[in-house]
Write a protein that holds these residues in place. Structure first.
Motif, mmCIF file in Angstrom:
data_model
loop_
_atom_site.group_PDB
_atom_site.id
_atom_site.type_symbol
_atom_site.label_atom_id
_atom_site.label_comp_id
_atom_site.label_asym_id
_atom_site.label_seq_id
_atom_site.Cartn_x
_atom_site.Cartn_y
_atom_site.Cartn_z
ATOM 1 N N GLY A 64 13.877 10.989 17.903
ATOM 2 C CA GLY A 64 12.741 11.909 18.062
ATOM 3 C C GLY A 64 12.532 12.226 16.489
ATOM 4 N N LYS A 65 11.820 11.424 16.317
ATOM 5 C CA LYS A 65 11.042 11.573 14.436
ATOM 6 C C LYS A 65 9.890 10.673 14.417
ATOM 7 C CE LYS A 65 11.796 10.936 9.954
ATOM 8 N NZ LYS A 65 13.207 10.573 8.909
ATOM 9 N N LEU A 66 9.273 11.523 13.909
ATOM 10 C CA LEU A 66 7.398 11.981 13.888
ATOM 11 C C LEU A 66 7.441 11.202 11.621
ATOM 12 C CD1 LEU A 66 4.116 10.882 14.490
ATOM 13 C CD2 LEU A 66 4.111 13.292 14.935
ATOM 14 N N VAL A 67 6.558 10.070 10.976
ATOM 15 C CA VAL A 67 5.980 10.717 10.387
ATOM 16 C C VAL A 67 4.473 10.298 10.361
ATOM 17 C CG1 VAL A 67 6.242 9.644 7.898
ATOM 18 C CG2 VAL A 67 8.313 8.786 9.347
ATOM 19 N N VAL A 68 3.569 11.150 9.904
ATOM 20 C CA VAL A 68 2.424 11.534 9.157
ATOM 21 C C VAL A 68 2.552 11.185 7.746
ATOM 22 C CG1 VAL A 68 0.814 13.122 9.905
ATOM 23 C CG2 VAL A 68 2.280 12.367 11.881
ATOM 24 N N GLN A 104 -3.375 7.684 0.044
ATOM 25 C CA GLN A 104 -2.942 7.306 1.233
ATOM 26 C C GLN A 104 -3.366 5.910 1.784
ATOM 27 O OE1 GLN A 104 -0.535 9.482 1.239
ATOM 28 N NE2 GLN A 104 -0.851 11.271 2.782
ATOM 29 N N SER A 105 -4.253 5.694 1.889
ATOM 30 C CA SER A 105 -4.931 4.292 1.907
ATOM 31 C C SER A 105 -4.846 3.248 1.368
ATOM 32 C CB SER A 105 -6.233 3.701 2.659
ATOM 33 O OG SER A 105 -6.216 4.601 1.047
ATOM 34 N N ALA A 106 -3.916 3.698 -0.718
ATOM 35 C CA ALA A 106 -3.813 2.603 -1.316
ATOM 36 C C ALA A 106 -2.666 2.397 -0.517
ATOM 37 C CB ALA A 106 -4.314 3.088 -2.604
ATOM 38 N N LEU A 107 -1.395 3.958 -0.578
ATOM 39 C CA LEU A 107 -0.216 3.481 -0.169
ATOM 40 C C LEU A 107 0.502 2.017 1.134
ATOM 41 C CD1 LEU A 107 0.928 6.394 -1.306
ATOM 42 C CD2 LEU A 107 1.572 4.561 -2.519
ATOM 43 N N VAL A 108 -0.626 2.733 2.315
ATOM 44 C CA VAL A 108 -0.417 1.857 2.876
ATOM 45 C C VAL A 108 -0.840 0.357 2.660
ATOM 46 C CG1 VAL A 108 -1.458 1.258 5.706
ATOM 47 C CG2 VAL A 108 -0.665 3.976 4.502
ATOM 48 N N ASN A 109 -1.553 0.168 2.317
ATOM 49 C CA ASN A 109 -2.174 -1.178 1.793
ATOM 50 C C ASN A 109 -1.073 -2.013 1.020
ATOM 51 O OD1 ASN A 109 -4.648 -1.160 3.356
ATOM 52 N ND2 ASN A 109 -5.967 -0.276 1.184
ATOM 53 N N ARG A 110 -0.198 -1.319 0.145
ATOM 54 C CA ARG A 110 0.892 -1.641 -0.397
ATOM 55 C C ARG A 110 1.787 -2.214 0.399
ATOM 56 N NH1 ARG A 110 3.748 0.902 -6.154
ATOM 57 N NH2 ARG A 110 6.082 0.305 -5.693
ATOM 58 N N GLN A 111 2.176 -1.292 1.035
ATOM 59 C CA GLN A 111 3.299 -1.496 2.150
ATOM 60 C C GLN A 111 2.696 -2.652 3.089
ATOM 61 O OE1 GLN A 111 4.795 2.670 3.299
ATOM 62 N NE2 GLN A 111 4.993 3.042 1.750
ATOM 63 N N LEU A 112 1.743 -2.019 3.942
ATOM 64 C CA LEU A 112 1.276 -3.620 4.282
ATOM 65 C C LEU A 112 1.873 -4.610 3.772
ATOM 66 C CD1 LEU A 112 -2.025 -1.888 6.504
ATOM 67 C CD2 LEU A 112 0.424 -2.444 7.086
ATOM 68 N N ALA A 113 1.470 -5.177 2.873
ATOM 69 C CA ALA A 113 0.980 -6.353 1.826
ATOM 70 C C ALA A 113 2.654 -6.563 1.477
ATOM 71 C CB ALA A 113 0.342 -6.230 0.515
ATOM 72 N N LEU A 114 2.893 -5.446 0.976
ATOM 73 C CA LEU A 114 4.857 -5.633 0.502
ATOM 74 C C LEU A 114 5.862 -5.571 1.892
ATOM 75 C CD1 LEU A 114 4.490 -4.292 -3.145
ATOM 76 C CD2 LEU A 114 4.542 -6.957 -2.014
ATOM 77 N N GLY A 116 8.307 -2.271 4.354
ATOM 78 C CA GLY A 116 8.930 -0.793 4.433
ATOM 79 C C GLY A 116 7.278 0.173 4.450
ATOM 80 N N LEU A 117 6.889 -0.160 5.420
ATOM 81 C CA LEU A 117 5.855 0.755 6.080
ATOM 82 C C LEU A 117 6.224 2.276 6.308
ATOM 83 C CD1 LEU A 117 3.071 0.729 6.350
ATOM 84 C CD2 LEU A 117 3.084 0.873 8.899
ATOM 85 N N ALA A 293 4.608 0.670 13.351
ATOM 86 C CA ALA A 293 5.264 1.911 13.583
ATOM 87 C C ALA A 293 6.728 2.028 14.086
ATOM 88 C CB ALA A 293 4.587 3.075 14.705
ATOM 89 N N ARG A 294 7.948 2.670 13.655
ATOM 90 C CA ARG A 294 9.188 2.942 14.480
ATOM 91 C C ARG A 294 9.241 4.120 14.945
ATOM 92 N NH1 ARG A 294 12.102 4.076 8.334
ATOM 93 N NH2 ARG A 294 9.393 5.717 8.403
ATOM 94 N N HIS A 295 7.869 4.446 15.411
ATOM 95 C CA HIS A 295 8.714 5.699 16.288
ATOM 96 C C HIS A 295 6.946 5.622 16.684
ATOM 97 C CE1 HIS A 295 10.679 7.526 13.129
ATOM 98 N NE2 HIS A 295 11.565 6.823 13.969
ATOM 99 N N PRO A 296 6.713 4.526 17.877
ATOM 100 C CA PRO A 296 5.078 4.281 18.189
ATOM 101 C C PRO A 296 5.275 5.925 19.389
ATOM 102 C CG PRO A 296 7.047 2.771 19.360
ATOM 103 C CD PRO A 296 7.147 3.648 18.283
#
Length: 366
Positions: A64-68, A104-114, A116-117, A293-296
């Motif tokens: 029951g959670k969603l992160v946008v 946002q996109s830079a932070l996504v790229n960082r998390q995709l690389a490291l 913990g998305l 995604a943890r909540h697809p």
């Protein structure tokens, strides 16, 4: 009745009965119906309603959670969207974080690389990022109901991303201070003596959307236009929020590139118009779900909800679905002088974008 969309096909009555038979995440079937989920989804009609109900149950089952993560200039920009979503689907804890799309996109790229998305999905105007993430196989393909009606330029043929709303930086003016006849439409109108010290613009070098709006102007009028425009002594502000504040207060009366509702908002003296002859910028605010995604299910529910006829017909500006009419008095977006894929094509050549940004900065910075 079967749905033409593969995602809605085959749910039928059995899925609905299973969906409403028992509680989920602490919500009983009775409360589930009374709290608005049934009422909300029933408005969408037919198999789409059944499909939303199934996704809703799945979203509750997965936590029951969603992160946008959404693109925007104000932290509160998506408050109404969140309120509408959680009202339609009680029990879903939707968290919206709004930052500028490039951040946002830079932070996504960082998390995709490291690892913990954090976000389940992104909703951005940096359209080139979706091509990049698709090439990385980072996106989860998903085709929501109604996707077949979306302009082809607004969706990925492989269903990894889709535009949920059409946005535009058009001409906006203060309707309390300027009549319809006085409101500037084409870029040349802003050079009239009456608009000296009366113009406000977000810094066109700060983000790509405003930069593209000026790119279209200089493609038609030449770079000499920038010299003439700056002679009008425009007030250059940081973002869209500051532009709105300047216009509403009457400090300035018009802007060359800003977003506002197609339908007038009671109590807000903002008039949005499209140019008479100039080409103007539009883009699809685009969403995508990450494979990590943890909540697809909740992410799919959000996109399916955004693509309903109800949501598409009550947006700020144009729908992305061709079968949904825009606000009264307005034509579909493809009937105006704006290339549906123009902004995406502009963004894809990053070297050219940065050269143009540096060029415009020579006019703005002094």
């Amino acid at each position: 009745m079967n749905s033409p969309d593969p995602e809605t096909r085959g749910l039928g009555r059995r899925a609905v009965l299973k969906y409403t038979a028992a509680g989920a995440a602490g919500i009983s079937a009775t409360a589930f119906a009374q709290n608005g989920a049934f009422a909300a989804s029933a408005r969408f009609g037919g198999d789409s309603a059944e499909y939303l109900q199934k996704l809703y149950r799945d979203a509750l089952d997965e936590g029951g959670k969603l992160v946008v993560w959404a693109g925007g200039s104000s932290p509160n920009q998506e408050v109404r969207t969140r309120e509408a979503f959680v009202s339609a689907f009680p029990g879903i804890d939707a968290v919206f974080t709004v930052r500028y799309s490039p951040v946002q996109s830079a932070l996504v790229n960082r998390q995709l690389a490291l690892g913990g998305l954090e976000p389940d999905l992104v909703q951005l105007q940096t359209l080139y990022d979706f091509d990049h993430w698709k090439a990385q196989n980072a996106l989860l393909p998903y085709r929501p109901p109604g996707a077949h009606a979306v302009f082809p330029q607004y969706r990925d043929p492989d269903d990894t991303y889709i535009g949920i709303m059409t946005r535009s930086f058009g001409r906006v003016s203060n309707s309390s201070l300027l009549s319809d006849a006085e409101a500037p439409r084409d870029a040349g109108d802003f050079l009239a003596p009456a608009f000296r010290d009366k113009i406000v613009i977000p810094d066109p070098t700060a983000e790509d959307a405003i930069l593209f709006a000026f790119y279209l102007v200089t493609q038609k009028y030449g770079l000499r236009y920038m010299e003439q425009f700056m002679e009008q002594r425009p007030l250059i502000v940081a973002n869209a929020g500051a532009t709105t504040a300047s216009l509403v207060s009457g400090q300035r009366t018009a802007t060359l590139a800003h977003i506002a509702s197609l339908a007038p908002v009671p109590g807000q003296p903002l008039r949005y118009v499209v140019p008479q002859t100039d080409q103007f910028m539009t883009w699809p605010q685009t969403v995508a779900i990450f494979r990590r995604a943890r909540h697809p299910a909740a992410a799919k529910l959000y996109i399916a909800w955004q693509m309903t006829v109800e949501r598409q017909s009550t947006g700020l500006q144009w729908p992305t679905r061709r079968d949904v009419a825009p606000a009264a008095g307005w034509k579909p977006i493809n009937k105006y002088n704006s290339r549906l894929n123009g902004f995406r094509e502009f963004l894809r050549d990053r070297a050219a974008v940065e050269r143009y940004r540096a060029l415009i900065r020579t006019f703005i910075a002094p």
